[in-house]
Enzyme design. Structure first.
Site, PDB file in Angstrom:
ATOM      1  CE  LYS A  76      -7.478   2.359   1.982  1.00 41.55           C
ATOM      2  NZ  LYS A  76      -7.245   1.051   2.622  1.00 41.55           N
ATOM      3  CG  ASP A  91      -2.513   4.217  -1.517  1.00 46.00           C
ATOM      4  OD1 ASP A  91      -3.295   4.158  -2.485  1.00 46.00           O
ATOM      5  OD2 ASP A  91      -2.456   3.335  -0.640  1.00 46.00           O
ATOM      6  CG  ASP A  93      -2.830  -0.340  -2.525  1.00 50.05           C
ATOM      7  OD1 ASP A  93      -2.673   0.788  -2.021  1.00 50.05           O
ATOM      8  OD2 ASP A  93      -3.498  -1.236  -1.985  1.00 50.05           O
ATOM      9  CG  ASP A 131      -6.052   1.131  -1.172  1.00 50.28           C
ATOM     10  OD1 ASP A 131      -5.116   1.944  -1.055  1.00 50.28           O
ATOM     11  OD2 ASP A 131      -6.123   0.067  -0.519  1.00 50.28           O
ATOM     12  NE  ARG A 132      -3.735   4.251   2.976  1.00 47.78           N
ATOM     13  CZ  ARG A 132      -3.244   4.428   4.190  1.00 47.78           C
ATOM     14  NH1 ARG A 132      -2.742   5.597   4.522  1.00 47.78           N
ATOM     15  NH2 ARG A 132      -3.240   3.444   5.064  1.00 47.78           N
ATOM     16  CB  SER A 168      -0.938  -0.038   1.205  1.00 49.62           C
ATOM     17  OG  SER A 168      -1.811   1.034   1.136  1.00 49.62           O
ATOM     18  CG  HIS A 169       0.277   3.748   3.338  1.00 52.99           C
ATOM     19  ND1 HIS A 169      -0.574   2.692   3.549  1.00 52.99           N
ATOM     20  CD2 HIS A 169       0.844   4.020   4.518  1.00 52.99           C
ATOM     21  CE1 HIS A 169      -0.525   2.356   4.822  1.00 52.99           C
ATOM     22  NE2 HIS A 169       0.334   3.144   5.442  1.00 52.99           N
TER      23      HIS A 169
HETATM   24  C1  G16 Z   1      -5.059  -0.201   5.456  1.00 51.79           C
HETATM   25  C2  G16 Z   1      -6.477  -0.656   5.584  1.00 51.79           C
HETATM   26  C3  G16 Z   1      -7.341   0.481   6.026  1.00 51.79           C
HETATM   27  C4  G16 Z   1      -6.784   1.123   7.279  1.00 51.79           C
HETATM   28  C5  G16 Z   1      -5.354   1.512   7.062  1.00 51.79           C
HETATM   29  C6  G16 Z   1      -4.658   2.052   8.280  1.00 51.79           C
HETATM   30  O1  G16 Z   1      -4.964   0.715   4.415  1.00 51.79           O
HETATM   31  O2  G16 Z   1      -6.951  -1.154   4.363  1.00 51.79           O
HETATM   32  O3  G16 Z   1      -8.619   0.001   6.206  1.00 51.79           O
HETATM   33  O4  G16 Z   1      -7.527   2.236   7.630  1.00 51.79           O
HETATM   34  O5  G16 Z   1      -4.627   0.390   6.644  1.00 51.79           O
HETATM   35  O6  G16 Z   1      -4.424   1.039   9.154  1.00 51.79           O
HETATM   36  P1  G16 Z   1      -3.500   1.197  10.413  1.00 51.79           P
HETATM   37  O7  G16 Z   1      -4.011   2.405  11.149  1.00 51.79           O
HETATM   38  O8  G16 Z   1      -3.729  -0.080  11.155  1.00 51.79           O
HETATM   39  O9  G16 Z   1      -2.083   1.415   9.950  1.00 51.79           O
HETATM   40  P2  G16 Z   1      -3.938   0.499   3.254  1.00 51.79           P
HETATM   41  O10 G16 Z   1      -4.175   1.634   2.313  1.00 51.79           O
HETATM   42  O11 G16 Z   1      -2.608   0.533   3.940  1.00 51.79           O
HETATM   43  O12 G16 Z   1      -4.279  -0.856   2.705  1.00 51.79           O
END
Ligand code: G16
Length: 544
Positions: free
Chosen positions: A377, A278, A280, A282-283, A113-114
């Site tokens: 998302k 981000d 991938d 999704d953000r 992801s990010h």
């Molecule tokens: C993931 C989850 C999200 C979550 C985020 C932050 O996002 O898919 O639902 O809100 O992590 O999580 P944490 O606060 O536990 O770091 P992504 O975009 O990283 O897949």
């Protein structure tokens, strides 16, 4: 070609976090590391005969190697077909879209992801189920348990396949690999949800925009849709070619890490609209001229205006937000007469609500917004929704948000992250907070009074599944909140997140700088949790 059975032993620590298994690239490069996890996954999923698997990733370093391994393991496991994004590229939302559209049994997304990428960065793997959504907790836990009991994995010894020619179809053992256009299915879905004619007219009238793909996977989608289908001028998309290391940057669309976009949007003669996505895709982050929209406000604004978009013209059945996300969306839900569900952090918790038609729009403070159209998302979706809104409503991003505050009140909101702190210290901090909880109600802290304090628990209203210890909440009598959580997505030590929220009804008080508006709560948050004592940090690493 032949199937091979390779002896292995369990590797500890393969429990997926908030969104899949994320580790440093070097960890994934260890012998058997990826194979063990994938075998644990396939064993847990069971018979694959006749089934289709979707496969892709955000293009980060190690993506292409992992794709070859997974293809050969999927063939050995008996999958009939894999739909593979060209070059191994599929954004998270596009994967969800492809799973649903093609009736696949699920999909594997290779992404952290990010989190930063490259040889010294992070890698990750997550599984999405038949509904297109992240594997629920029960499944990820079963996968983890299985990884602890492995003695072997199965893999074909077929040569690597060419993953770069869209339209190609290759056989590995009895399995067909179809290399698909990474963007087409997703772009078609977007054109069904939004008024592309209205957005085209907006651009034709001279509306200007910068979409910062942050050298990550949203680039091909944004190029094809914004500059291709919607006729936005060339140059609207910046940093639009996915790079294995994201250009050495941190592909997280927030005002701190998306600095280049913020600078553009704060300069003289800034474009009308800015957005970023981000690793991938999704953000999303939405930005006006010198004006950043919080994700919580973005969800509330989209919910209040949902009917501008053809895909939501009939209105919404409900909203869902993660617990730490501000309650701006609740006010909109109340006005619309629809429910607003409060779930633990993690998109996986929205799946049942979306499947049951209870929620139409979902959002998280962590720059995530989405809807029933898929089960993830969706960054580009959110940007298109804002474009549709701007095209129909006119005015600027700032106008739209300040009018929203005037109508519903403003939820001042900020998140303070303490990254890479000692994991034991972080758990001790949370443990100490839990012990304090029962004594907090009724206490006066500065000019706030604590109304309630708890550790958030959730029972899914659809399937009855239960999640506990999902974040500590301190709720004040005036509606303000402090929430503490440990991140489930980091790969170094622990990250403490402190979420701060204060409601302000009076429009005359809507223009205070956020950190100033929240200063009283920030001081309380520090002292109640003894953050300095536990972490040795006097300031957060990141404030968004
Ligand atoms: C993931 C989850 C999200 C979550 C985020 C932050 O996002 O898919 O639902 O809100 O992590 O999580 P944490 O606060 O536990 O770091 P992504 O975009 O990283 O897949």
């Amino acid at each position: 070609m032949a199937m091979q059975t390779v002896a292995t032993t369990p590797i500890p620590g393969q429990r997926p976090g908030t969104s899949g298994l994320r580790k440093k690239v070097a960890v994934f490069q260890q012998p058997h590391y990826l194979e063990n996890f994938v075998q644990g996954l396939f064993d847990t999923l069971g018979d694959a005969a006749g089934k289709t698997l979707v496969l892709g990733g955000d293009g980060r370093f190690h993506n292409r190697n992992a794709i070859q391994v997974i293809l050969k393991m999927a063939a050995a496991h008996g999958y009939a077909r894999v739909l593979l994004g060209q070059g191994g590229i599929l954004s998270t939302p596009a994967t969800s879209c492809v799973i649903r559209k093609h009736g696949a049994s699920g999909g594997i997304i290779l992404s952290a992801s990010h989190n930063p990428g490259g040889p010294d960065g992070d890698f990750g793997i997550k599984y999405n189920a038949e509904n297109g959504g992240p594997a629920p907790e029960a499944l990820t836990e079963a996968i983890y348990q299985r990884t602890l009991a492995l003695s072997q994995y199965c893999i074909s010894n077929a040569p690597d396949v060419d993953i770069d020619r869209a339209g190609a179809s290759v056989k590995i053992e009895g399995m067909t690999v179809e290399v698909i256009d990474s963007v087409a299915d997703y772009a078609e879905l977007m054109s069904q949800l939004f008024d592309f004619d209205a957005i085209r007219r907006l651009f034709a009238a001279g509306f200007t925009m910068r979409f910062d793909a942050m050298h990550a996977v949203s680039g091909p989608y944004a190029h094809a849709i914004l500059e291709g289908m919607l006729d936005a001028p060339a140059g609207t998309v910046i940093n639009g070619v996915p790079l294995e290391d994201f250009g050495g940057l941190h592909p997280d669309p927030n005002p701190v890490t998306a600095e280049e976009l913020i600078d553009i949007m704060c300069a003289n003669a800034a474009p009308d609209f800015g957005a970023a996505s981000d690793g991938d895709a999704d953000r999303n982050m939405i930005v006006g001229r010198d004006f950043v929209v919080t994700p919580s406000d973005s969800l509330a604004v989209l919910a209040a205006n949902a009917t501008v978009a053809p895909g939501y013209a009939d209105g919404i059945s409900g909203i869902a937000r993660s617990m730490p996300t501000s309650r701006a969306a609740n006010r909109v839900a109340d006005a619309l007469g629809v429910p607003c569900y409060e779930t633990p952090t993690g998109w996986k918790y929205f799946g049942t609500l979306l499947d049951a038609g209870k929620a139409t729009l979902c959002g998280e403070e962590s720059y995530g917004t989405g809807s029933r159209h898929i089960r993830e998302k969706d960054g580009v979706w959110a940007v298109l929704f804002w474009l549709n809104l701007l095209a129909v409503r006119g005015g600027s991003v700032r106008d739209i948000v300040t009018a929203h505050w005037q109508r519903f009140g403003r939820h001042y909101y900020s998140r303070h992250d303490y990254e890479a702190i000692d994991a034991d210290a972080a758990h001790l901090l949370m443990q100490d907070l839990r012990i304090k909880l029962s004594n907090l109600p009724g206490q006066k802290l500065n000019h706030y009074e604590v109304q309630a304090a708890d550790d958030f628990e959730y029972t899914d209203p659809v399937d009855g599944s239960h999640a506990s210890q999902q974040g500590i909440r301190i709720m004040m009598t005036d509606g303000s909140r402090i929430v503490y959580r440990l991140s489930g997505t980091g790969t170094e030590g622990a990250t403490l997140r402190v979420y701060l929220e204060r409601f302000e009804a009076d429009p005359a008080q809507h223009h205070i700088p956020t950190q100033q508006a929240l200063a009283g709560l920030i001081a309380i948050a520090d002292s109640v949790a003894s953050i300095v004592m536990h972490t040795g940090r006097t300031n957060p690493t990141v404030i968004t």
